[in-house]
Design a protein around this motif. Sequence first.
Motif, short mmCIF file in Angstrom:
data_model
loop_
_atom_site.label_atom_id
_atom_site.label_comp_id
_atom_site.label_asym_id
_atom_site.label_seq_id
_atom_site.Cartn_x
_atom_site.Cartn_y
_atom_site.Cartn_z
N ILE A 19 0.85 -1.18 0.00
CA ILE A 19 0.00 0.00 0.00
C ILE A 19 0.89 1.23 0.00
N HIS A 20 0.52 2.21 -0.82
CA HIS A 20 1.32 3.43 -0.94
C HIS A 20 0.39 4.60 -1.19
N LYS A 21 0.49 5.61 -0.34
CA LYS A 21 -0.34 6.81 -0.45
C LYS A 21 -1.82 6.46 -0.53
N GLY A 22 -2.22 5.50 0.31
CA GLY A 22 -3.62 5.14 0.43
C GLY A 22 -4.16 4.23 -0.65
N GLU A 23 -3.31 3.73 -1.53
CA GLU A 23 -3.75 2.85 -2.61
C GLU A 23 -3.03 1.52 -2.54
N ILE A 24 -3.76 0.44 -2.79
CA ILE A 24 -3.14 -0.88 -2.92
C ILE A 24 -2.53 -0.94 -4.32
N ILE A 25 -1.20 -1.01 -4.39
CA ILE A 25 -0.56 -0.99 -5.70
C ILE A 25 -0.21 -2.38 -6.20
N LEU A 26 -0.20 -3.35 -5.31
CA LEU A 26 0.13 -4.71 -5.74
C LEU A 26 -0.26 -5.71 -4.67
N VAL A 27 -0.83 -6.84 -5.06
CA VAL A 27 -1.05 -7.99 -4.17
C VAL A 27 -0.61 -9.22 -4.95
N GLU A 28 0.22 -10.04 -4.33
CA GLU A 28 0.77 -11.18 -5.06
C GLU A 28 1.23 -12.25 -4.08
N ASP A 29 1.18 -13.50 -4.52
CA ASP A 29 1.82 -14.56 -3.73
C ASP A 29 3.28 -14.19 -3.56
#
Length: 323
Positions: free
Chosen positions: A222-232
Motif C-alpha cells: 500500500i502506498h499513499k492510500g492505494e493498494i498498488i500490488l497484491v501477489e503470492d
Amino acid sequence: MKPAHDYLPYRANDVRDSVVVVAGLNKTYGSGYTALRNVDLTIRRGEIFALLGPNGAGKTTLINIICGIVNPTSGTIMADGYDIARDYRAARSRIGLVPQELHTDAFETVWDTVRFSRGLFGLRPDPRYLEKILKDLSLWDRRTSTIMALSGGMKRRVMIAKALSHEPKILFLDEPTAGVDVELRRDMWEMVRGLRESGVTIILTTHYIEEAEEMADRVGIIHKGEIILVEDKARLMQKLGNKQLTLHLQVPLDAVPQELAAYGLELSASGTQLVYAFDPRGEQTGIADLLRELGRHGLDVKDLQTTQSSLEEIFVDLVRGRT
C-alpha cells in the motif's frame, strides 16, 4: 527490473475462499486528508497476509476500518460473510486485533485481563480455553503477574492473548514485533504459524521486511492510500526479482575489459569477482554469450553463483516507482 508503474493495479475479484473482502473503500478525514483511495482487497481464509507500506501509507487506517474502529467515507467490508456496517456485532466477533500501542490496565493480572476481554464479547467463561492460549503464548507461569510487572515482549503477548480470547477467525497484527528483540521476534513468528495451522487467518502489517519474507503466504503493498500490488510472495519475488550472477575469476582483473562493457559488469574491489545482473523473465538472459566472451578474452572462471533480489529490494523499487 521492470518499472513498478508498468504493473496493473490490484483488484479483488475472487471471493470463493475469502474471509475478508474490501470493495471500493475510501477514507477522507474532516481536515480534507485522504487516507485511503478506492481500496479493493480480498484476504483468503487460512492464509498469512502481510501488508507492507511506508509510514503514512494507510496501513493502520485500513485495519481500523475493517475492525470497525474507524468509519469509512465509502465502500463495503465483509468479515467472514458479515457486513461490518450492517452486522457490526457479528462481524466484530469474528475479528481479533492486536494494535501497535499497548493498551491495558497496568494493575490487572494477566489472567484477569484476558478473562475480561472474553466477557466483553458476551461469551461464557471457558478457563480451559484461556489456559491453552496462555500456555501457547508462554504466559501461563505469569498468569498471576500484574501487567506492569511484565517485559515489553510479554505485554505484547498479553495483547495477543486478549485478541484471541473470544476465539476469532481473523487476527490482525499491527506491527506485532515492534520493539521486540530478535529472539522473541522469532518465537512470535512460530506462534503466528501455529495460529494459522489452527485455522486462524492472519493479517499483519510490518516495518520488518524479513518478517513478511519469512512468514507471509501473500504480500500486499500500500502506498499513499492505494493498494498498488497484491501477489503470492514466491511469485512476486520470481516475477519482479532480478537475479545476479557472480563469477569468481582465476586471475584478478584491474578493470573490466572494454569489450565487455555492454554486459554492465561490476568488478569487486579485490578484482576477483564479476557481477552480472539479469532479468530471469527474459527469453535470453545473456549468460551463455557472456561466458563465451569471457573465454574468448582468456578470463577463466573457477566458480559461479546466482542470487535473487530480496523482498525489501522489490518493495523499495515498487514504492520508488510510484513516488
